[in-house]
Design a protein around this motif. Structure first.
Motif, PDB file in Angstrom:
ATOM      1  N   ILE A 104       5.022   9.636  -2.963  1.00  0.00           N
ATOM      2  CA  ILE A 104       5.251   7.848  -2.209  1.00  0.00           C
ATOM      3  C   ILE A 104       5.493   6.830  -3.032  1.00  0.00           C
ATOM      4  O   ILE A 104       4.705   6.037  -3.744  1.00  0.00           O
ATOM      5  N   ALA A 105       6.897   6.499  -2.744  1.00  0.00           N
ATOM      6  CA  ALA A 105       7.739   4.940  -3.639  1.00  0.00           C
ATOM      7  C   ALA A 105       6.777   3.592  -2.771  1.00  0.00           C
ATOM      8  O   ALA A 105       7.187   3.940  -1.233  1.00  0.00           O
ATOM      9  N   ALA A 106       6.365   2.571  -3.276  1.00  0.00           N
ATOM     10  CA  ALA A 106       5.914   1.955  -2.858  1.00  0.00           C
ATOM     11  C   ALA A 106       6.784   0.828  -1.864  1.00  0.00           C
ATOM     12  O   ALA A 106       6.516   0.522  -0.348  1.00  0.00           O
ATOM     13  N   ASP A 107       7.942   1.227  -2.377  1.00  0.00           N
ATOM     14  CA  ASP A 107       9.322   0.774  -1.281  1.00  0.00           C
ATOM     15  C   ASP A 107       9.634   1.007  -0.046  1.00  0.00           C
ATOM     16  O   ASP A 107      10.450   1.015   0.933  1.00  0.00           O
ATOM     17  N   MET A 108       8.947   2.667   0.233  1.00  0.00           N
ATOM     18  CA  MET A 108       9.038   3.083   1.025  1.00  0.00           C
ATOM     19  C   MET A 108       7.781   2.691   2.747  1.00  0.00           C
ATOM     20  O   MET A 108       8.024   2.674   3.749  1.00  0.00           O
ATOM     21  N   LEU A 109       6.900   1.832   1.911  1.00  0.00           N
ATOM     22  CA  LEU A 109       6.330   1.286   2.800  1.00  0.00           C
ATOM     23  C   LEU A 109       6.075  -0.356   3.066  1.00  0.00           C
ATOM     24  O   LEU A 109       5.888  -1.014   1.717  1.00  0.00           O
ATOM     25  N   GLU A 110       5.526  -0.901   4.248  1.00  0.00           N
ATOM     26  CA  GLU A 110       4.937  -2.168   3.343  1.00  0.00           C
ATOM     27  C   GLU A 110       3.828  -1.958   2.612  1.00  0.00           C
ATOM     28  O   GLU A 110       3.335  -1.077   3.124  1.00  0.00           O
ATOM     29  N   PRO A 111       3.712  -3.379   1.895  1.00  0.00           N
ATOM     30  CA  PRO A 111       2.784  -3.530   0.462  1.00  0.00           C
ATOM     31  C   PRO A 111       1.896  -3.283   1.394  1.00  0.00           C
ATOM     32  O   PRO A 111       0.670  -2.785   0.304  1.00  0.00           O
ATOM     33  N   ASP A 112       1.400  -4.347   2.794  1.00  0.00           N
ATOM     34  CA  ASP A 112       0.198  -4.092   2.963  1.00  0.00           C
ATOM     35  C   ASP A 112      -0.699  -2.304   2.951  1.00  0.00           C
ATOM     36  O   ASP A 112      -2.071  -1.773   2.722  1.00  0.00           O
ATOM     37  N   VAL A 113       0.296  -2.057   3.735  1.00  0.00           N
ATOM     38  CA  VAL A 113       0.170   0.034   4.258  1.00  0.00           C
ATOM     39  C   VAL A 113      -0.056   0.465   3.111  1.00  0.00           C
ATOM     40  O   VAL A 113      -0.677   1.574   2.568  1.00  0.00           O
ATOM     41  N   PHE A 114       0.873   0.709   1.894  1.00  0.00           N
ATOM     42  CA  PHE A 114       0.424   1.486   0.790  1.00  0.00           C
ATOM     43  C   PHE A 114      -0.198   1.043   0.402  1.00  0.00           C
ATOM     44  O   PHE A 114      -0.961   1.805  -0.146  1.00  0.00           O
ATOM     45  N   ARG A 115      -1.244  -0.313   0.248  1.00  0.00           N
ATOM     46  CA  ARG A 115      -2.841  -0.015  -0.720  1.00  0.00           C
ATOM     47  C   ARG A 115      -2.993  -0.127   0.179  1.00  0.00           C
ATOM     48  O   ARG A 115      -4.272   0.627  -0.548  1.00  0.00           O
ATOM     49  N   GLU A 116      -3.332   0.463   1.683  1.00  0.00           N
ATOM     50  CA  GLU A 116      -4.296   0.844   2.283  1.00  0.00           C
ATOM     51  C   GLU A 116      -4.488   2.130   2.038  1.00  0.00           C
ATOM     52  O   GLU A 116      -4.928   2.981   2.092  1.00  0.00           O
ATOM     53  N   LEU A 117      -3.180   2.654   2.344  1.00  0.00           N
ATOM     54  CA  LEU A 117      -3.231   4.224   1.921  1.00  0.00           C
ATOM     55  C   LEU A 117      -3.399   4.689   0.291  1.00  0.00           C
ATOM     56  O   LEU A 117      -4.607   5.801   0.166  1.00  0.00           O
ATOM     57  N   ALA A 118      -2.887   3.918  -0.394  1.00  0.00           N
ATOM     58  CA  ALA A 118      -3.623   4.062  -1.649  1.00  0.00           C
ATOM     59  C   ALA A 118      -5.283   3.648  -1.836  1.00  0.00           C
ATOM     60  O   ALA A 118      -5.740   4.605  -2.394  1.00  0.00           O
ATOM     61  N   VAL A 119      -5.889   3.333  -1.091  1.00  0.00           N
ATOM     62  CA  VAL A 119      -7.479   3.045  -1.267  1.00  0.00           C
ATOM     63  C   VAL A 119      -8.413   4.429  -0.111  1.00  0.00           C
ATOM     64  O   VAL A 119      -9.051   4.709  -1.043  1.00  0.00           O
TER      65      VAL A 119
END
Length: 127
Positions: A104-119
């Motif tokens: 999952i590239a960071a630009d596929m999602l909104e920045p907040d959603v990407f961080r939440e998914l990473a956590v």
């Protein structure tokens, strides 16, 4: 990304043309170049259709859907790797113990959603 893919296809067709034309003639070079173009263009379209489009995160795992509505992967998160804020690799394991890797590239999602998914992925992978 589509521009880079298009430039790659043009470069590949030009390389085939440059190597086939002097040896076998223009007609065979044109046919070979057209075949290479068709193969790469179809592969690009197939990849675009299978690219992850929707993610559903539930209490028992995660499912990934393509743009055409096909379920691409489903299971619980068993592994996670993150490269800075750019890329996230998840390893999903389904009920049949099959493993699916998902980039999952960071630009596929909104920045907040990407961080939440990473956590969420890091927490799920360590449980």
């Amino acid at each position: 990304m589509y521009l880079a893919t298009a430039l790659f296809i043009v470069a590949a067709v030009a390389a085939v043309w440059a190597s086939v034309a002097p040896r076998f003639g223009i007609v065979r070079a044109a046919l070979t170049g057209a075949a290479i173009f068709a193969i790469l263009a179809l592969a690009t379209v197939r990849h675009a259709r299978n690219e992850p489009h929707a993610f559903k995160i539930g209490p028992d795992g995660m499912s990934v859907w393509s743009r055409t509505g096909i379920l691409r992967a489903q299971g619980r998160i068993v592994g996670c790797s993150q490269w800075s804020d750019c890329l996230l690799m998840l390893s999903l394991e389904d009920e049949g113990d099959r493993s699916h890797r998902l980039l999952i590239a960071a630009d596929m999602l909104e920045p907040d959603v990407f961080r939440e998914l990473a956590v969420l992925a890091r927490r799920s992978a360590h449980v």
